[in-house]
Write a protein that holds these residues in place. Sequence first.
Motif, PDB file in Angstrom:
ATOM      1  N   GLY A  98      13.902  -1.526 -23.985  1.00  0.00           N
ATOM      2  CA  GLY A  98      14.048  -2.979 -23.892  1.00  0.00           C
ATOM      3  C   GLY A  98      13.873  -3.505 -22.485  1.00  0.00           C
ATOM      4  N   SER A  99      13.156  -2.763 -21.653  1.00  0.00           N
ATOM      5  CA  SER A  99      13.047  -3.229 -20.274  1.00  0.00           C
ATOM      6  C   SER A  99      11.689  -3.879 -19.983  1.00  0.00           C
ATOM      7  CB  SER A  99      13.301  -2.078 -19.302  1.00  0.00           C
ATOM      8  OG  SER A  99      12.500  -0.985 -19.622  1.00  0.00           O
ATOM      9  N   PHE A 100      10.843  -3.994 -20.986  1.00  0.00           N
ATOM     10  CA  PHE A 100       9.563  -4.695 -20.790  1.00  0.00           C
ATOM     11  C   PHE A 100       9.850  -6.187 -20.695  1.00  0.00           C
ATOM     12  CE2 PHE A 100       5.781  -6.890 -22.336  1.00  0.00           C
ATOM     13  CZ  PHE A 100       4.774  -6.257 -21.638  1.00  0.00           C
ATOM     14  N   MET A 101       9.544  -6.760 -19.538  1.00  0.00           N
ATOM     15  CA  MET A 101       9.785  -8.180 -19.342  1.00  0.00           C
ATOM     16  C   MET A 101       8.444  -8.878 -19.311  1.00  0.00           C
ATOM     17  SD  MET A 101      13.067  -9.015 -18.894  1.00  0.00           S
ATOM     18  CE  MET A 101      14.401  -7.882 -19.278  1.00  0.00           C
ATOM     19  N   VAL A 102       8.248  -9.749 -20.295  1.00  0.00           N
ATOM     20  CA  VAL A 102       6.917 -10.332 -20.446  1.00  0.00           C
ATOM     21  C   VAL A 102       6.614 -11.277 -19.282  1.00  0.00           C
ATOM     22  CG1 VAL A 102       7.685 -12.178 -21.967  1.00  0.00           C
ATOM     23  CG2 VAL A 102       5.373 -11.309 -22.155  1.00  0.00           C
ATOM     24  N   GLU A 103       7.665 -11.877 -18.704  1.00  0.00           N
ATOM     25  CA  GLU A 103       7.444 -12.744 -17.531  1.00  0.00           C
ATOM     26  C   GLU A 103       6.856 -11.926 -16.377  1.00  0.00           C
ATOM     27  OE1 GLU A 103      10.319 -12.483 -19.052  1.00  0.00           O
ATOM     28  OE2 GLU A 103      11.082 -14.438 -19.628  1.00  0.00           O
ATOM     29  N   ARG A 104       7.372 -10.727 -16.246  1.00  0.00           N
ATOM     30  CA  ARG A 104       6.893  -9.862 -15.165  1.00  0.00           C
ATOM     31  C   ARG A 104       5.449  -9.444 -15.440  1.00  0.00           C
ATOM     32  NH1 ARG A 104       6.240  -8.938 -10.269  1.00  0.00           N
ATOM     33  NH2 ARG A 104       6.008  -6.777  -9.653  1.00  0.00           N
ATOM     34  N   ALA A 105       5.140  -9.147 -16.698  1.00  0.00           N
ATOM     35  CA  ALA A 105       3.767  -8.784 -17.052  1.00  0.00           C
ATOM     36  C   ALA A 105       2.824  -9.934 -16.696  1.00  0.00           C
ATOM     37  CB  ALA A 105       3.681  -8.445 -18.530  1.00  0.00           C
ATOM     38  N   HIS A 106       3.298 -11.155 -16.946  1.00  0.00           N
ATOM     39  CA  HIS A 106       2.504 -12.337 -16.621  1.00  0.00           C
ATOM     40  C   HIS A 106       2.248 -12.414 -15.122  1.00  0.00           C
ATOM     41  CE1 HIS A 106       1.568 -16.687 -16.400  1.00  0.00           C
ATOM     42  NE2 HIS A 106       1.047 -16.468 -17.598  1.00  0.00           N
ATOM     43  N   GLN A 107       3.312 -12.178 -14.336  1.00  0.00           N
ATOM     44  CA  GLN A 107       3.160 -12.197 -12.878  1.00  0.00           C
ATOM     45  C   GLN A 107       2.144 -11.147 -12.416  1.00  0.00           C
ATOM     46  OE1 GLN A 107       6.988 -11.363 -11.241  1.00  0.00           O
ATOM     47  NE2 GLN A 107       7.772 -13.446 -11.489  1.00  0.00           N
ATOM     48  N   ILE A 108       2.278  -9.935 -12.983  1.00  0.00           N
ATOM     49  CA  ILE A 108       1.385  -8.859 -12.556  1.00  0.00           C
ATOM     50  C   ILE A 108      -0.054  -9.201 -12.926  1.00  0.00           C
ATOM     51  CG2 ILE A 108       0.769  -6.430 -12.947  1.00  0.00           C
ATOM     52  CD1 ILE A 108       3.714  -5.797 -13.166  1.00  0.00           C
ATOM     53  N   ALA A 109      -0.241  -9.779 -14.111  1.00  0.00           N
ATOM     54  CA  ALA A 109      -1.587 -10.161 -14.537  1.00  0.00           C
ATOM     55  C   ALA A 109      -2.163 -11.190 -13.578  1.00  0.00           C
ATOM     56  CB  ALA A 109      -1.552 -10.694 -15.965  1.00  0.00           C
ATOM     57  N   GLU A 110      -1.329 -12.161 -13.186  1.00  0.00           N
ATOM     58  CA  GLU A 110      -1.802 -13.176 -12.234  1.00  0.00           C
ATOM     59  C   GLU A 110      -2.219 -12.528 -10.920  1.00  0.00           C
ATOM     60  OE1 GLU A 110       0.581 -17.334 -13.155  1.00  0.00           O
ATOM     61  OE2 GLU A 110       1.556 -15.749 -12.030  1.00  0.00           O
ATOM     62  N   GLY A 111      -1.367 -11.602 -10.447  1.00  0.00           N
ATOM     63  CA  GLY A 111      -1.667 -10.928  -9.188  1.00  0.00           C
ATOM     64  C   GLY A 111      -2.955 -10.135  -9.271  1.00  0.00           C
ATOM     65  N   PHE A 144      -0.486  -4.560 -26.777  1.00  0.00           N
ATOM     66  CA  PHE A 144       0.208  -4.449 -28.067  1.00  0.00           C
ATOM     67  C   PHE A 144       1.572  -3.813 -27.824  1.00  0.00           C
ATOM     68  CE2 PHE A 144      -4.353  -4.081 -28.981  1.00  0.00           C
ATOM     69  CZ  PHE A 144      -4.494  -5.266 -29.677  1.00  0.00           C
ATOM     70  N   TYR A 145       2.605  -4.496 -28.274  1.00  0.00           N
ATOM     71  CA  TYR A 145       3.961  -4.127 -27.889  1.00  0.00           C
ATOM     72  C   TYR A 145       4.753  -3.685 -29.114  1.00  0.00           C
ATOM     73  CZ  TYR A 145       8.752  -5.023 -26.224  1.00  0.00           C
ATOM     74  OH  TYR A 145      10.076  -4.921 -25.898  1.00  0.00           O
ATOM     75  N   PHE A 146       5.359  -2.512 -29.036  1.00  0.00           N
ATOM     76  CA  PHE A 146       6.264  -2.049 -30.088  1.00  0.00           C
ATOM     77  C   PHE A 146       7.646  -1.901 -29.481  1.00  0.00           C
ATOM     78  CE2 PHE A 146       2.143  -0.454 -31.414  1.00  0.00           C
ATOM     79  CZ  PHE A 146       2.147  -0.632 -32.783  1.00  0.00           C
ATOM     80  N   ARG A 147       8.665  -2.486 -30.101  1.00  0.00           N
ATOM     81  CA  ARG A 147      10.029  -2.313 -29.601  1.00  0.00           C
ATOM     82  C   ARG A 147      10.742  -1.332 -30.522  1.00  0.00           C
ATOM     83  NH1 ARG A 147      14.114  -1.099 -27.578  1.00  0.00           N
ATOM     84  NH2 ARG A 147      15.866  -2.407 -26.978  1.00  0.00           N
TER      85      ARG A 147
END
Lengths: 253, 443
Positions: A98-111, A144-147
């Motif tokens: 449960g540590s995948f943070m989609v906000e962080r993924a968004h930031q990394i994608a922007e970077g 693709f995300y599986f929890r």
Amino acid sequence: MSETSRFRSTEGSHGALKGAQTAWDMLSEEQMQKHITTGCEELDAILGGGIHCKEVTEVGGVPGIGKTQLGIQLTVNVQIPVECGGLGGKAVYIDTEGSFMVERAHQIAEGCISDLLDNTAHRLKDFPACPERLQPNSFLSNIFYFRICSYTEQIATINYLEKFLEEQKDVKIIVVDSITFHFRQDFDDLALRTRVLSGMSLKLMSFAKKYSLAVVLLNQVTTKFVEGSFHLTLALGDTWSHACTNRIILQSV
Amino acid sequence: MSNKLISEMGLPASIANVFAARNVLTAKDALSLPEFDLVALLGLDLDQVRSAVARISEIACPPCRTALSLLEDRARSACHLPTRLRGLDDALCGGIPFGALTELVGPSGIGKTQFCLKLALLAAMPTCYGGLNGRIIYMDTESKFNSSRLIEIGKSSFPHIFQSEGMAQEMAGRIVVLRPSSLSEFTESLQQIKLMILRHDVKLLIVDSMAAILLGDNERSTTVQKQHSWRWPLSFLKSLAEFSQIPIVVTNQVRSQNNDEVFHYSFQAQKNDTSKTSERLESHLTAALGIQWAHAVTIRLIFEAHSGQRFIKVSKSPTSPAVAFPFVVESSGISLLSHDGLEVTGAEICTIHCQDQDTTFLTRGPSHTLIFDASLQQFSWLGNIANRDVDQASRIETSPSSIFLDLLLTYHSCFKCEIDQTICIWLHKFLLLLQLLIEVGQT
């Protein structure tokens, strides 16, 4: 690329042996193969160009060191378009903690996108379709995300991937964050655990070969009592340590 | 999903019957055996087993989502509990995330409970004031919860809300405090909480502290047994957070690292690195619950004190860089001195300091901490009368602890010039005795 070379090798003199390849073919295939950049030149150099497709890479480290960060970063980096020197693939992220943070993924994608625009602007001119694809949201739609909430689900998901990958041919990386958690919490029979885990790693390895994709497994650390003092070592024991082709340990100095 | 019945998965009847006859009833039963074991157990062909396992897996597997749809979900509903500490909220992308475990680690008296109390209030506040408008379950294992301090924090941070009639009662009425005294009681109440979360509008679960309950019970058992008994609450809390999508905040104590464990945080290759060893010896505090626990929490905030200041460090977080924020404890709870985090490099982010030699914690009560600050030559009183020095505090006649402070002032003036360690210890003992007397007197 790899498809053609495999095709050629089966046509060759050893064609009778199914799946066999000469070392020469493998070398040329390897040279043609693109790698997934980790975003860090030094680490890429150590790994021989980045995370290799067709191989299983294990990443370990103490809590908070950045394993999940590396995992998320790889799911973004795998999508760097072919024109910019990437793989242009998609990613599967299996999250057991449960540590995948989609906000962080968004930031990394922007970077990642702003880096691409800075470094490869001249190349992008020839590909007018690119800028539309270079949006953080389009990057996110290719993850693709599986929890996963129990080890049963983890086994089930990895079994199911066989079918899933058949449908999603573009998947170039599978990240499992982390392979350890549920097996460490709930599995009491250690001998059985080892066998189930090795079955799982064989399966992942076969996906890596079959679909020419990279598998990255994040692992936790545990303490081990050796020669009178405590050491850190990656979890899941010695048998498991044979399951991976590469092993990266992250550590702060 | 792991308990789904194989008989309901639409397998061919002949195969489903074999599974049932061999007592392989759920997806969990079937998938925790390697394929060849299943072949031997069921007496079916490998191909049959494989296709059956594939079918079971497909059904037991959680749904696939794209990260984009997750982002859209997040945008639709609130998914963070803001701490109202701007710098920290920015670092954590909005606050304490829902559906995850957040851990606070730090030495005693540093402000963990203050932080928890503030969070409880924030979650209890009506939505129009930026709260979650829900119930809060506060598991208080160390008997540190103090309702008058809670109201004090509320009154000084949100005067407009708490001054209106009945609001304080309503806020405090939403906070349910449980005081489990043993691990078995704790696990029992966790089960009940699960039901409560399903039925009521519970928006936050706080366990203060997790270490007290897990360590307290097993003092005599071996490490292996300890780890075993921890596993259940750990995975239970994690799955509770996941399925109810509420934030869960737990606190953890610190313990001193003994010399055997100097290598605790190094890999084998580093065994002979002596320079590191000496460094590690200095920072000898470590979180009381070990590395397996640390892996399981999603966010770890370290509360520490060094060079005359207290800091909150974001030690583990999937969203934040390694930063530290200096803070003070005020009557309104914790407040940050600066909203721009100080960058922390290397292993420093994982260490816990409590080497504030200038400050000696003299005594600690559930609602107040008395601090002696040698650099300023003054006592300060944290808690009900927060962060004021003794001279000011003693003027507050209504304070229940004013007698206590008067006595203290006398001693302060006596030892003004030559306060050393022995006197501090002596004073400490004396004060503990005094506090005990006061508590007896109150009841």
